[in-house]
Design a protein around this motif. Structure first.
Motif, PDB file in Angstrom:
ATOM      1  N   LEU A 190       6.552  79.811  50.244  1.00 23.18           N
ATOM      2  CA  LEU A 190       7.383  79.128  51.231  1.00 23.18           C
ATOM      3  C   LEU A 190       8.501  80.057  51.697  1.00 23.18           C
ATOM      4  CD1 LEU A 190       7.789  75.626  49.533  1.00 23.18           C
ATOM      5  CD2 LEU A 190       6.028  76.384  51.145  1.00 23.18           C
ATOM      6  N   GLU A 191       8.894  79.879  52.937  1.00 21.37           N
ATOM      7  CA  GLU A 191      10.000  80.650  53.507  1.00 21.37           C
ATOM      8  C   GLU A 191      10.778  79.774  54.479  1.00 21.37           C
ATOM      9  OE1 GLU A 191       8.114  84.025  55.326  1.00 21.37           O
ATOM     10  OE2 GLU A 191       7.850  85.065  53.412  1.00 21.37           O
ATOM     11  N   GLY A 192      11.964  80.230  54.826  1.00 19.81           N
ATOM     12  CA  GLY A 192      12.768  79.571  55.852  1.00 19.81           C
ATOM     13  C   GLY A 192      13.066  78.114  55.548  1.00 19.81           C
ATOM     14  N   PRO A 193      13.069  77.275  56.587  1.00 20.64           N
ATOM     15  CA  PRO A 193      13.412  75.855  56.418  1.00 20.64           C
ATOM     16  C   PRO A 193      12.483  75.128  55.439  1.00 20.64           C
ATOM     17  CG  PRO A 193      13.440  76.440  58.742  1.00 20.64           C
ATOM     18  CD  PRO A 193      12.891  77.626  58.003  1.00 20.64           C
ATOM     19  N   GLU A 194      11.208  75.525  55.400  1.00 21.37           N
ATOM     20  CA  GLU A 194      10.262  74.887  54.477  1.00 21.37           C
ATOM     21  C   GLU A 194      10.692  75.135  53.021  1.00 21.37           C
ATOM     22  OE1 GLU A 194       5.443  74.414  54.113  1.00 21.37           O
ATOM     23  OE2 GLU A 194       6.219  76.376  54.712  1.00 21.37           O
ATOM     24  N   LEU A 195      11.148  76.350  52.737  1.00 26.12           N
ATOM     25  CA  LEU A 195      11.637  76.685  51.396  1.00 26.12           C
ATOM     26  C   LEU A 195      12.910  75.916  51.074  1.00 26.12           C
ATOM     27  CD1 LEU A 195      11.641  78.293  48.768  1.00 26.12           C
ATOM     28  CD2 LEU A 195      12.670  80.209  50.026  1.00 26.12           C
ATOM     29  N   VAL A 196      13.811  75.821  52.011  1.00 25.96           N
ATOM     30  CA  VAL A 196      15.067  75.087  51.802  1.00 25.96           C
ATOM     31  C   VAL A 196      14.773  73.613  51.527  1.00 25.96           C
ATOM     32  CG1 VAL A 196      17.239  74.340  52.868  1.00 25.96           C
ATOM     33  CG2 VAL A 196      16.470  76.717  53.120  1.00 25.96           C
ATOM     34  N   ARG A 197      13.871  73.004  52.310  1.00 24.34           N
ATOM     35  CA  ARG A 197      13.505  71.602  52.076  1.00 24.34           C
ATOM     36  C   ARG A 197      12.876  71.416  50.694  1.00 24.34           C
ATOM     37  NH1 ARG A 197      12.636  71.712  57.630  1.00 24.34           N
ATOM     38  NH2 ARG A 197      10.473  72.392  57.459  1.00 24.34           N
ATOM     39  N   ALA A 198      12.021  72.355  50.289  1.00 23.56           N
ATOM     40  CA  ALA A 198      11.378  72.271  48.973  1.00 23.56           C
ATOM     41  C   ALA A 198      12.413  72.397  47.856  1.00 23.56           C
ATOM     42  CB  ALA A 198      10.310  73.349  48.830  1.00 23.56           C
ATOM     43  N   MET A 199      13.413  73.233  48.053  1.00 20.92           N
ATOM     44  CA  MET A 199      14.463  73.396  47.038  1.00 20.92           C
ATOM     45  C   MET A 199      15.316  72.127  46.941  1.00 20.92           C
ATOM     46  SD  MET A 199      14.094  76.170  45.416  1.00 20.92           S
ATOM     47  CE  MET A 199      15.610  75.980  44.511  1.00 20.92           C
ATOM     48  N   ILE A 200      15.594  71.501  48.064  1.00 25.72           N
ATOM     49  CA  ILE A 200      16.353  70.243  48.043  1.00 25.72           C
ATOM     50  C   ILE A 200      15.556  69.180  47.288  1.00 25.72           C
ATOM     51  CG2 ILE A 200      17.248  68.366  49.487  1.00 25.72           C
ATOM     52  CD1 ILE A 200      17.934  70.598  51.582  1.00 25.72           C
ATOM     53  N   ALA A 201      14.250  69.118  47.542  1.00 22.33           N
ATOM     54  CA  ALA A 201      13.394  68.167  46.820  1.00 22.33           C
ATOM     55  C   ALA A 201      13.380  68.490  45.323  1.00 22.33           C
ATOM     56  CB  ALA A 201      11.977  68.193  47.387  1.00 22.33           C
ATOM     57  N   LYS A 202      13.379  69.762  44.968  1.00 22.52           N
ATOM     58  CA  LYS A 202      13.381  70.173  43.560  1.00 22.52           C
ATOM     59  C   LYS A 202      14.678  69.728  42.892  1.00 22.52           C
ATOM     60  CE  LYS A 202      11.231  72.268  40.634  1.00 22.52           C
ATOM     61  NZ  LYS A 202      10.434  71.513  39.629  1.00 22.52           N
ATOM     62  N   ILE A 203      15.786  69.902  43.573  1.00 27.71           N
ATOM     63  CA  ILE A 203      17.080  69.486  43.017  1.00 27.71           C
ATOM     64  C   ILE A 203      17.086  67.972  42.800  1.00 27.71           C
ATOM     65  CG2 ILE A 203      19.555  69.283  43.526  1.00 27.71           C
ATOM     66  CD1 ILE A 203      19.210  72.080  44.981  1.00 27.71           C
ATOM     67  N   ALA A 204      16.571  67.215  43.768  1.00 29.90           N
ATOM     68  CA  ALA A 204      16.493  65.756  43.614  1.00 29.90           C
ATOM     69  C   ALA A 204      15.608  65.394  42.424  1.00 29.90           C
ATOM     70  CB  ALA A 204      15.962  65.120  44.893  1.00 29.90           C
ATOM     71  N   GLU A 205      14.488  66.090  42.262  1.00 35.09           N
ATOM     72  CA  GLU A 205      13.584  65.849  41.131  1.00 35.09           C
ATOM     73  C   GLU A 205      14.297  66.114  39.804  1.00 35.09           C
ATOM     74  OE1 GLU A 205       9.818  68.086  38.985  1.00 35.09           O
ATOM     75  OE2 GLU A 205      10.169  68.464  41.117  1.00 35.09           O
ATOM     76  N   GLU A 206      14.987  67.235  39.724  1.00 34.20           N
ATOM     77  CA  GLU A 206      15.685  67.597  38.487  1.00 34.20           C
ATOM     78  C   GLU A 206      16.819  66.613  38.199  1.00 34.20           C
ATOM     79  OE1 GLU A 206      14.467  69.579  36.396  1.00 34.20           O
ATOM     80  OE2 GLU A 206      13.082  70.728  37.623  1.00 34.20           O
ATOM     81  N   LEU A 207      17.531  66.189  39.227  1.00 31.12           N
ATOM     82  CA  LEU A 207      18.601  65.201  39.033  1.00 31.12           C
ATOM     83  C   LEU A 207      18.045  63.881  38.508  1.00 31.12           C
ATOM     84  CD1 LEU A 207      20.844  65.803  42.167  1.00 31.12           C
ATOM     85  CD2 LEU A 207      21.500  66.161  39.781  1.00 31.12           C
ATOM     86  N   ALA A 208      16.888  63.484  39.026  1.00 30.50           N
ATOM     87  CA  ALA A 208      16.272  62.224  38.600  1.00 30.50           C
ATOM     88  C   ALA A 208      15.865  62.270  37.125  1.00 30.50           C
ATOM     89  CB  ALA A 208      15.062  61.910  39.479  1.00 30.50           C
ATOM     90  N   GLU A 209      15.625  63.451  36.601  1.00 27.85           N
ATOM     91  CA  GLU A 209      15.212  63.600  35.202  1.00 27.85           C
ATOM     92  C   GLU A 209      16.394  63.626  34.230  1.00 27.85           C
ATOM     93  OE1 GLU A 209      12.745  67.080  35.055  1.00 27.85           O
ATOM     94  OE2 GLU A 209      11.153  66.141  36.243  1.00 27.85           O
ATOM     95  N   LEU A 210      17.605  63.714  34.755  1.00 27.56           N
ATOM     96  CA  LEU A 210      18.782  63.743  33.884  1.00 27.56           C
ATOM     97  C   LEU A 210      18.968  62.403  33.185  1.00 27.56           C
ATOM     98  CD1 LEU A 210      21.612  65.604  35.831  1.00 27.56           C
ATOM     99  CD2 LEU A 210      20.511  66.332  33.724  1.00 27.56           C
ATOM    100  N   ASP A 211      19.092  62.454  31.879  1.00 21.20           N
ATOM    101  CA  ASP A 211      19.318  61.251  31.078  1.00 21.20           C
ATOM    102  C   ASP A 211      20.350  61.603  30.011  1.00 21.20           C
ATOM    103  OD1 ASP A 211      19.323  59.052  29.408  1.00 21.20           O
ATOM    104  OD2 ASP A 211      17.181  59.116  28.971  1.00 21.20           O
ATOM    105  N   ILE A 212      21.542  61.064  30.150  1.00 19.43           N
ATOM    106  CA  ILE A 212      22.638  61.420  29.243  1.00 19.43           C
ATOM    107  C   ILE A 212      22.320  61.101  27.788  1.00 19.43           C
ATOM    108  CG2 ILE A 212      23.922  59.258  29.470  1.00 19.43           C
ATOM    109  CD1 ILE A 212      26.455  61.172  29.578  1.00 19.43           C
ATOM    110  N   ASP A 213      21.422  60.152  27.549  1.00 23.26           N
ATOM    111  CA  ASP A 213      21.066  59.777  26.188  1.00 23.26           C
ATOM    112  C   ASP A 213      19.929  60.617  25.612  1.00 23.26           C
ATOM    113  OD1 ASP A 213      23.002  57.719  26.126  1.00 23.26           O
ATOM    114  OD2 ASP A 213      21.640  56.389  27.211  1.00 23.26           O
ATOM    115  N   SER A 214      19.404  61.531  26.385  1.00 20.96           N
ATOM    116  CA  SER A 214      18.277  62.347  25.947  1.00 20.96           C
ATOM    117  C   SER A 214      18.751  63.584  25.185  1.00 20.96           C
ATOM    118  CB  SER A 214      17.461  62.790  27.167  1.00 20.96           C
ATOM    119  OG  SER A 214      16.509  63.761  26.807  1.00 20.96           O
ATOM    120  N   ASP A 215      17.967  63.986  24.195  1.00 17.66           N
ATOM    121  CA  ASP A 215      18.261  65.222  23.465  1.00 17.66           C
ATOM    122  C   ASP A 215      18.119  66.445  24.365  1.00 17.66           C
ATOM    123  OD1 ASP A 215      18.742  63.792  21.154  1.00 17.66           O
ATOM    124  OD2 ASP A 215      16.714  64.095  20.344  1.00 17.66           O
ATOM    125  N   SER A 216      17.388  66.295  25.466  1.00 14.65           N
ATOM    126  CA  SER A 216      17.162  67.428  26.370  1.00 14.65           C
ATOM    127  C   SER A 216      18.113  67.412  27.575  1.00 14.65           C
ATOM    128  CB  SER A 216      15.707  67.433  26.840  1.00 14.65           C
ATOM    129  OG  SER A 216      15.422  66.273  27.584  1.00 14.65           O
TER     130      SER A 216
END
Length: 146
Positions: free
Chosen positions: A34-60
């Motif tokens: 991916l390059e350009g705007p497509e890469l930026v959109r994919a990175m934004i989606a990745k950040i949203a995915e990683e944020l959704a996985e955050l669980d303060i009660d998790s050991d990870s």
């Protein structure tokens, strides 16, 4: 190993070495760069995915938080704006402060003619107004986070 193949659609950006690691264990990833705007959109989606996985009660929790930081750092590097982002971050920090103070506003009462009323009314899913119906909103997501 079985000759029968099972295919999953991942449709997401992955760490740079992951396709190589998959091939090493006999998996066959279909990869495109991916390059350009497509890469930026994919990175934004990745950040949203990683944020959704955050669980303060998790050991990870720290591991997952490190994934968010990595994705944000990479997005900044990709857009070439590290100096500009840091300047804006510091400017905002000096003007309005950070978030570590734990200030949480549950409701805000404004005069009906306050110019900020229209700002909040433009986003009823984020800022539901009392007496106008709450509906499904990001407020529920925020409540579940605390």
């Amino acid at each position: 190993m079985s000759k029968e193949r099972v295919i999953f659609h991942l449709d997401k950006i992955v760490r740079d070495r992951l396709p190589e690691m998959m091939i090493e264990i006999g998996q066959i990833p279909e990869v495109k760069k991916l390059e350009g705007p497509e890469l930026v959109r994919a990175m934004i989606a990745k950040i949203a995915e990683e944020l959704a996985e955050l669980d303060i009660d998790s050991d990870s929790f720290n591991k997952e938080l490190s994934q968010v930081v990595q994705a944000v750092d990479d997005l900044i590097a990709i857009t070439g704006g590290k100096k500009e982002i840091e300047r804006l971050r510091r400017e905002d920090l000096e003007k309005r402060g950070g978030f570590n103070g734990g200030q949480y506003i549950s409701t805000l009462s404004l005069a009906a003619d306050d110019p900020w009323v229209e700002y909040y009314r433009k986003e009823p899913g984020i800022y539901p107004e009392e007496g106008r119906g709450l509906g499904v909103s990001i407020k529920k997501v925020r409540e579940n986070a605390i």
